[in-house]
Design a protein around this motif. Structure first.
Motif, PDB file in Angstrom:
ATOM      1  N   UNK A 168     -83.241  20.926  24.378  1.00 43.25           N
ATOM      2  CA  UNK A 168     -82.712  21.612  25.567  1.00 43.25           C
ATOM      3  C   UNK A 168     -82.365  20.600  26.660  1.00 43.25           C
ATOM      4  N   UNK A 169     -83.221  19.578  26.822  1.00 48.50           N
ATOM      5  CA  UNK A 169     -82.972  18.562  27.842  1.00 48.50           C
ATOM      6  C   UNK A 169     -81.670  17.829  27.566  1.00 48.50           C
ATOM      7  N   UNK A 170     -81.408  17.508  26.312  1.00 50.84           N
ATOM      8  CA  UNK A 170     -80.148  16.837  25.949  1.00 50.84           C
ATOM      9  C   UNK A 170     -78.963  17.701  26.379  1.00 50.84           C
ATOM     10  N   UNK A 171     -79.070  19.019  26.174  1.00 53.60           N
ATOM     11  CA  UNK A 171     -77.990  19.925  26.593  1.00 53.60           C
ATOM     12  C   UNK A 171     -77.809  19.882  28.109  1.00 53.60           C
ATOM     13  N   UNK A 172     -78.929  19.864  28.854  1.00 54.70           N
ATOM     14  CA  UNK A 172     -78.823  19.795  30.321  1.00 54.70           C
ATOM     15  C   UNK A 172     -78.125  18.501  30.756  1.00 54.70           C
ATOM     16  N   UNK A 173     -78.515  17.392  30.134  1.00 53.51           N
ATOM     17  CA  UNK A 173     -77.930  16.101  30.510  1.00 53.51           C
ATOM     18  C   UNK A 173     -76.441  16.052  30.162  1.00 53.51           C
ATOM     19  N   UNK A 174     -76.092  16.546  28.980  1.00 47.73           N
ATOM     20  CA  UNK A 174     -74.673  16.541  28.580  1.00 47.73           C
ATOM     21  C   UNK A 174     -73.839  17.439  29.486  1.00 47.73           C
ATOM     22  N   UNK A 175     -74.406  18.563  29.905  1.00 42.77           N
ATOM     23  CA  UNK A 175     -73.640  19.449  30.778  1.00 42.77           C
ATOM     24  C   UNK A 175     -73.433  18.819  32.146  1.00 42.77           C
ATOM     25  N   UNK A 176     -74.426  18.025  32.608  1.00 42.53           N
ATOM     26  CA  UNK A 176     -74.249  17.310  33.878  1.00 42.53           C
ATOM     27  C   UNK A 176     -73.112  16.296  33.765  1.00 42.53           C
ATOM     28  N   UNK A 177     -73.050  15.602  32.634  1.00 45.22           N
ATOM     29  CA  UNK A 177     -71.969  14.635  32.418  1.00 45.22           C
ATOM     30  C   UNK A 177     -70.629  15.348  32.364  1.00 45.22           C
ATOM     31  N   UNK A 178     -70.590  16.476  31.654  1.00 43.97           N
ATOM     32  CA  UNK A 178     -69.343  17.226  31.544  1.00 43.97           C
ATOM     33  C   UNK A 178     -68.886  17.739  32.900  1.00 43.97           C
ATOM     34  N   UNK A 179     -69.844  18.195  33.706  1.00 42.46           N
ATOM     35  CA  UNK A 179     -69.505  18.669  35.045  1.00 42.46           C
ATOM     36  C   UNK A 179     -68.980  17.564  35.927  1.00 42.46           C
TER      37      UNK A 179
END
Length: 413
Positions: free
Chosen positions: A398-409
């Motif tokens: 789940x943390x990886x998803x949060x980090x990737x979404x921050x990068x995408x944003x």
């Protein structure tokens, strides 16, 4: 994805960010931890490290650890604690950019137990590296300052509030450790800020086997009594007098023993009370290495978590609770709010109000008098609740998803 973890604490200090970083390293291209010299909780720098030194290590899991100079926290007095916090912040701002020179960083992940203000210099690193910043809030500021009495002057509290608002404004994603945190954090963050719940997980090595055949790591856990184990920091927030008062009420129960595992600012006070009041049913077992804690939990009859009675404390899920649930032992939560909710929701034990010795004594007696089958059922329900919400590998994904979404944003912006 190259992840920079900013954390005041790291191995050999015992914090959840240790196993999280190691598991994260197996999911991304690289994990670099920027941290201080280890000196928690005793206040003395660990052997092999220097307070004013630097250092570079690599864990067996591939996490690169970059050390920064800090003032050790010493005995935990206010001035030394402030010096410890401020020196880490100064080192991050002054030396951090040089330590990271030439290293690719895609996202800055700030592990933020108290004080949250340590996230301030991470904003500088975010700007230098042109990377988004994700802050994982473990403690509510400025509320915790007023709740603990650490800062009482309204002027200083207002200054802290402004700093907290600044941190939240410059965070791309804010993670909070309990559902109850969301409203408070949203009150200081800009409207529409991305706030998500991300629970603390349990180090896999702390989960005991289903049936331990090893002898207990301390004689205090020898069989023959109902051993109620409190494990963790022995500080003011833990309301340890409640445990001692409950133990005094249970003097006549020769079958019940309280075992306190850990150390902290209240250790001397607790030891003195045990001696002066001749509380023979309370044992100070001291600290154990993380790899020994599974043995401690295996030989416990029940696990105890306590907190002070305070609205802010009621919003917190103590980091020990997920660990307790994972052990398969029944749990007693002498606290209000989020922590009590978790134990009640999981049907993993008993909850009673914070700082109520009579209620705690009754809960301990009730559990001690219950059948082995009843306690085993509570433990099994706790393990299922842990697996659904706090299991480490699941939460790291789940943390990886949060980090990737921050990068995408960040890229979309």
């Amino acid at each position: 994805m190259h992840v920079l973890v900013v954390s005041h604490y790291f191995h050999p200090e015992g914090f959840p960010i240790n196993h999280i970083s190691e598991l994260l390293a197996g999911q991304v291209e690289s994990v670099t931890v920027l941290t201080g010299q280890p000196n928690y909780p005793e206040g003395r720098v660990f052997k092999g490290y220097r307070a004013w030194g630097f250092g570079r290590e690599r864990t067996p899991q591939g996490v690169e650890v970059l050390r920064l100079p800090v003032v050790p926290r010493g005995s935990g007095r206010a001035l030394r604690l402030a010096a410890n916090y401020l020196s880490f912040m100064a080192s991050l701002a002054v030396f951090g950019p040089f330590r990271l020179w030439g290293r690719p960083i895609d996202v800055v992940f700030v592990y933020a137990p108290s004080p949250l203000l340590k996230a301030l210099p991470a904003i500088l690193l975010k700007r230098i590296k042109k990377a988004p910043m994700v802050v994982w809030v473990q403690d509510l500021w400025p509320e915790s300052l007023s709740a603990t009495g650490f800062v009482k002057r309204p002027f200083l509290l207002r200054m802290v509030e402004h700093a907290v608002r600044y941190i939240y404004r410059h965070s791309d994603v804010i993670l909070v450790q309990s559902d109850e945190f969301v409203g408070s954090v949203a009150g200081y963050a800009p409207p529409g800020k991305d706030i998500r719940v991300h629970y603390n997980s349990v180090p896999p090595q702390m989960i005991p086997a289903d049936a331990s055949t090893e002898p207990p790591p301390t004689d205090a856990l020898a069989p023959g009594r109902f051993n109620v184990v409190f494990a963790g920091n022995l500080g003011k927030a833990q309301a340890l007098d409640t445990i001692l008062d409950a133990a005094a009420l249970l003097r006549s129960r020769d079958d019940i023993r309280f075992v306190l595992v850990g150390s902290g600012s209240e250790s001397a006070h607790v030891t003195a009370r045990i001696a002066s009041e001749k509380l023979d049913n309370v044992v100070m077992a001291g600290r154990f290495a993380p790899e020994q804690m599974s043995g401690v939990f295996s030989h416990a009859s029940a696990l105890l978590a306590t907190l002070r009675r305070d609205p802010i404390m009621g919003l917190t899920i103590p980091s020990k609770l997920p660990v307790y649930l994972a052990t398969g032992k029944p749990v007693i939560a002498a606290m209000d709010g989020a922590g009590a909710r978790v134990v009640t929701e999981a049907q993993a034990g008993l909850a009673c109000p914070a700082e109520d010795p009579q209620a705690l004594a009754q809960a301990v007696s009730t559990l001690a008098d219950s059948s082995v089958a009843q306690r085993q059922m509570m433990g099994e329900r706790g393990k299922r609740y842990y697996a659904d919400r706090f299991e480490a590998n699941r939460l790291v994904r789940d943390l990886v998803k949060h980090l990737r979404s921050a990068i995408a944003g960040e890229k979309q912006a």
